[in-house]
Every structure is written in C-alpha cells, then in structure tokens.
Design a protein around this motif. Structure first.
Motif, PDB file in Angstrom:
ATOM      1  N   ALA A  91       0.939  -1.227  -0.081  1.00 59.66           N
ATOM      2  CA  ALA A  91      -0.089  -0.089   0.136  1.00 59.66           C
ATOM      3  C   ALA A  91       0.807   1.157  -0.176  1.00 59.66           C
ATOM      4  CB  ALA A  91      -0.832   0.132   1.285  1.00 59.66           C
TER       5      ALA A  91
ATOM      6  N   LEU B  47      -8.110  -0.324  -2.396  1.00 60.52           N
ATOM      7  CA  LEU B  47      -6.997   0.154  -3.404  1.00 60.52           C
ATOM      8  C   LEU B  47      -7.031  -0.121  -4.705  1.00 60.52           C
ATOM      9  CD1 LEU B  47      -3.631  -0.088  -1.253  1.00 60.52           C
ATOM     10  CD2 LEU B  47      -5.469   1.569  -1.067  1.00 60.52           C
TER      11      LEU B  47
ATOM     12  N   GLY C  73      -2.354   0.631  -6.662  1.00 63.88           N
ATOM     13  CA  GLY C  73      -2.269   1.321  -5.017  1.00 63.88           C
ATOM     14  C   GLY C  73      -2.788   2.566  -4.627  1.00 63.88           C
TER      15      GLY C  73
END
Length: 314
Positions: free
Chosen positions: A239, A283, A287
């Motif tokens: 992330a 996400l 990302g």
C-alpha cells in the motif's frame, strides 16, 4: 495488482469477513496474527468470520521455535534488538526536540509571515532529515543481522520460510490482523512473507500499517503527554504512498489542526489515511486511494481525498 483492502480496527463484527469474501469467494485464506503475540493461536472468532477457511501461518510461534532451536540466530537476534532499541532511543530524543521547535514556531506571533513560513518549512525539513537518518540506520542494522546469522545456515529458519511460502502460494488470499505492529512486521520480515501482486490481501489496523512503505507510530494522548509521531521501519510496500492511521480518534489530537498540519507536511509524499472503526478502503490496481476516503488535509482538517487534493492545488 489485484485486490488490496485496508480496514479499520476490527472485532470481527464489522467488515473483515465481508471484505475477504469479496476478494476471495472460495479457497483457503492464509492468516497472519503474529501481532497478537502470545495470543496468536486464539483464533476462534477469526475462524468463524472466515467460515473455516483460515490457514494460520503462526509466524510468532515459528519465530519462537527458531529462537529456541538456533542458538546462533537467537544471540544475533538479541544483539539486533538491543541495537534497534538504542537507535530508537536516540532517534526519539532528536525527533522530539526538532518537533518541539516546529510547534514553537507555529505558536509564535510574528509580523513577517514569510519569515515564519520559511522557518516552519526549514523545521519540518529537519524533522524529515532525522526520519531519513533513522530509517537508513535501521536498514543497516537489519543488514548486520543477516551477516551475523546468515539465513542459509539456519535449518529451522529455512524450514519455516519454506512452509510459510508454500501456504501463501496455495491460498486464495492473505488476511493480516492487527496487534503489536512492531512484532507483526518483524515476523513478516524474518519469514520473508511475500505478497505477489496477483494474491488478494485484506489487512486491518496494525496489519494495514504493515502494508505501507513506511510504518508510522503515533500517540498524542499517551500517559506521559504528547509524543511526536515516530517512524518505525519500512513496511511491505503493498500500500504505497500511504501513512495508515487506525485508532486516530483515540491516539491523535484530531481537534488540533496545527499538530496535524505538521504531520501532513512531514509526510507530504504520502496521504495520511484515517482508518476509523469499520472503515474499508479498496486500493486501485496501482495502489491508489479512492477519491472518497477520509484523509488529513494540508490544512490539518479531515476531508475526502479529492477535496484535500483540490484544496492543495488551489
């Protein structure tokens, strides 16, 4: 990259089960509960939420086994932890003094706003320099552990790594629970838990923090008073460009925009993402964050990501 879902704190009554079912309707779910430490095996609630599909990686137990059966690794790990603790103590002293200076500048009334702005910007950059210094030494100390206790010379470590890799490879998704983020991240690092782009991942609380590329600890409301947020270590990077902030209402001074402004400016290369109880953030393939997530804006106030970006551009 396939699904990556970040969740706020869970008591397994809220969003974890639904999120896992959405990204992996069937197949085993590799679970990481190392952040629970000695309670790692107490998975009754989690097993119920995952409907009997959980395959627990037992990373904390595996680490305990390696430490108990490999004397060389155990001695090197103890020295490694001592070095990290000493570095963290020095970092905390340097960081707190630099942050105190920044907050003092913020509170000072001056006639020349440009002078105050310049001093504030320089002060924040000093804080960022200290963060980079600390992370650089953390990486160096991690490298020293590898030299002192080469993984290829540890039979139990290699065996556990191979078993973990096989379980993750066979799983339909990986679920990472919260708990002590330092212990969680260390276990993920020691056993080199890889999260391939094609493997869905659902993580909550400290688990979400571990997925970022830079884990930040924070507790403005600690027993000893306000302590500046501290960088802990590099995360897994699943992330990216996110500072994950679970439990923010309980740990951050959300009613003090000036403190939050410093936090956002300090981590200006990332979004300060609020993960409230029950929050779910899916996400994008690259990302990226969806536009409606709650973040702390540059003005120190909470808003949607799109609104915060528009305000900064304006």
């Amino acid at each position: 990259m396939t699904a990556t879902v970040l969740l706020g704190p869970q008591r397994f009554r809220t969003t974890a089960g639904a999120a896992v079912r959405a990204v992996a309707p069937e197949g085993p779910i590799a679970t990481v509960t190392a952040g629970w430490q000695d309670r790692e095996s107490n998975t009754t609630e989690l097993d119920a939420v995952l409907e009997g599909r959980a395959v627990h990686l037992n990373l904390y137990g595996r680490l305990s086994d390696v430490l108990a059966t490999d004397e060389r690794f155990a001695e090197a790990a103890a020295a490694h932890q001592e070095a990290i603790d000493e570095l963290a103590g020095i970092y905390s002293i340097r960081l707190q003094r630099a942050l105190d200076s920044v907050y003092a500048i913020q509170r000072r009334t001056v006639r020349r706003a440009d002078l105050a702005a310049s001093a504030l910007a320089d002060g924040v950059e000093l804080v960022r320099t200290i963060d980079r210094w600390y992370l650089g030494l953390v990486e160096q100390i991690h490298g020293e552990l590898v030299v002192a206790a080469p993984p290829e010379r540890s039979e139990p470590l290699l065996r556990h790594r191979a078993e973990v890799a096989e379980l993750v490879s066979a799983a339909g998704a990986v679920a990472i629970a919260g708990g002590h983020v330092g212990v969680l991240l260390r276990c993920l690092q020691v056993f080199v838990v890889e999260l391939p782009a094609e493997r869905p991942v659902v993580a909550w609380s400290a688990g979400a923090m571990a997925l970022t590329d830079r884990v930040v600890l924070y507790n403005d409301r600690g027993p000893s008073g306000m302590v500046g947020s501290e960088v802990w270590d590099r995360g897994l990077g699943r992330a990216p460009r996110i500072v994950a902030l679970p439990h923010a209402r309980r740990r951050l001074r959300m009613d003090d925009p000036s403190v939050l402004q410093v936090l956002v400016r300090r981590f200006a290369d990332a979004s300060c993402l609020l993960l409230d109880d029950g929050a779910r953030v899916d996400l994008g393939p690259d990302g990226s964050l969806p536009s409606d997530v709650r973040v702390i804006g540059r003005d120190g106030r909470v808003s949607g990501l799109a609104e915060a970006e528009q305000a900064e551009a304006g």
